[in-house]
Write an enzyme that holds these catalytic residues in place. Structure first.
Site, PDB file in Angstrom:
ATOM      1  CB  CYS A 131      -0.984   0.134   1.258  1.00 14.02           C
ATOM      2  SG  CYS A 131      -1.980  -1.373   1.229  1.00 14.02           S
ATOM      3  CG  HIS A 161      -3.214   3.643   1.862  1.00 12.87           C
ATOM      4  ND1 HIS A 161      -3.579   3.294   0.593  1.00 12.87           N
ATOM      5  CD2 HIS A 161      -3.368   2.577   2.694  1.00 12.87           C
ATOM      6  CE1 HIS A 161      -3.998   1.741   0.659  1.00 12.87           C
ATOM      7  NE2 HIS A 161      -3.741   1.445   1.986  1.00 12.87           N
ATOM      8  CG  ASN A 190      -6.344  -0.687   1.257  1.00 18.91           C
ATOM      9  OD1 ASN A 190      -5.657  -0.647   0.363  1.00 18.91           O
ATOM     10  ND2 ASN A 190      -5.776  -1.225   2.250  1.00 18.91           N
TER      11      ASN A 190
END
EC number: 2.3.1.180
Length: 330
Positions: A115, A255, A285
């Site tokens: 990520c 993020h 996500n």
């Protein structure tokens, strides 16, 4: 320095299929309310069986190149960040994507930073441009996370979505159109907090077989606590290093992993609601794609304009983390 690295353009692409929280109730002990309360996610996009990460990435990449007023032939380097590559080991997704763009005889490689991938991409592109090695670098965060999810594990499969974001990094002589600063870090001692195992088959030289399924595994509570602690420190460090305060930042684009993580960082640093870009409710996500996707939404909504200063931060498997201060040069 004769020039700085500059984020010249941004684009994104998501699959057409929307998957709402309630659809997980068909095969999991969960509910729309349970998922949204714990994550802030309402829906996400999932790619079809035929689509790969490179297919999502190439659509975003083409638009990013067009928005930079360039052609694929102007690109000197292609770098892709992904945790869901088209192939297990080779070729790299960057090579596949380059071919789909018609880019030949130019370097291309992948970054594996989960990520945090987009922050790592910025670091690499900044170094290549400011060293003079490249004039235009295409960076792409492309993810088909649905290909690595265990849909029997409600602790992970509800969190993720598919999508891609792409940027062209070029040159500028203006500091306030530059990638001002990027800091990245990692600590492999926590690699067992978030990982995707690889199944090992027996060979004539080794009879042992590891029957692990190649699905994403996560220690959710541990990751949450460490993410909040690490991101707070990281963001404070990059702001202090550059003699900036939260109010100096036009947009805070974290993020998009979990609304509670974003909210904890936002409240601690006292960012105003209008400074924070949120897309986790729409896309879940999307790993390395989440920051460029959120950035692109802000741009297309008119919230991000040339010269605006963005603060980006991310945390992911590795464990990896990073932050960046970026003036939009588009």
């Amino acid at each position: 320095m004769e020039f700085y690295a500059s984020l010249k353009s941004i684009a994104m692409h998501v699959p057409s299929e929307r998957v709402k929280n309630a659809e997980f109730q068909q095969f999991l002990d969960t509910s729309d309310e349970w998922i949204e309360k714990r994550t802030g996610i309402k829906e996400r996009r999932f790619a079809s069986n035929e689509e790969k990460s490179s297919d999502l990435g190439v659509i975003a990449a083409k638009q990013a190149i067009e928005r930079a007023h360039l052609t694929p032939k102007d690109i000197d380097l292609v770098v892709v960040a992904t945790l869901s590559p088209d192939f297990l080991a080779m070729p790299s997704t960057a090579c596949v994507l380059s071919a789909k763009l018609g880019i030949e005889n130019k370097p291309a490689f992948d970054i594996s930073a989960a990520c945090t991938g987009f922050i790592y991409l910025l670091s690499v592109a900044k170094a290549y441009v400011e060293s003079g090695m490249c004039e235009n670098v295409l960076i792409v965060g492309a993810e088909k996370t649905s290909s690595v999810l265990d849909f029997k594990d409600r602790g992970t499969c509800i969190l993720f979505g598919d999508g891609a974001g792409a940027c062209v990094i070029g040159r500028t002589k203006r500091l306030k159109e530059s990638i001002l600063d990027v800091q990245i870090s990692a600590n492999g001692n926590f690699s067992n907090y978030l990982y995707t195992p690889r199944t090992l088959k027996p060979t004539p030289f080794n009879s042992k077989e590891e029957a692990l399924e190649p699905f994403l595994c996560m220690k959710g509570n541990e990751v949450f606590k460490l993410a909040v602690k690490t991101l707070l420190k990281d963001v404070e460090t990059i702001l202090e290093k550059n003699a900036l305060k939260p109010e100096d930042v036009r947009l805070f684009i974290p993020h998009q992993a979990n609304f509670r993580i974003i909210q904890a960082v936002r409240e601690h640093l006292d960012f105003k609601d209008e400074q924070v870009v949120l897309t986790v409710h729409k896309y879940g996500n999307t790993s390395a794609a989440s920051i460029p996707m959120a950035m692109c939404e802000a741009y297309e909504e008119g919230r991000l304009k040339k010269g605006d200063l963005m603060l980006l931060d991310a945390f992911g498997g590795g464990l990896t983390w990073g932050s960046a201060l970026v003036y939009f040069g588009g």
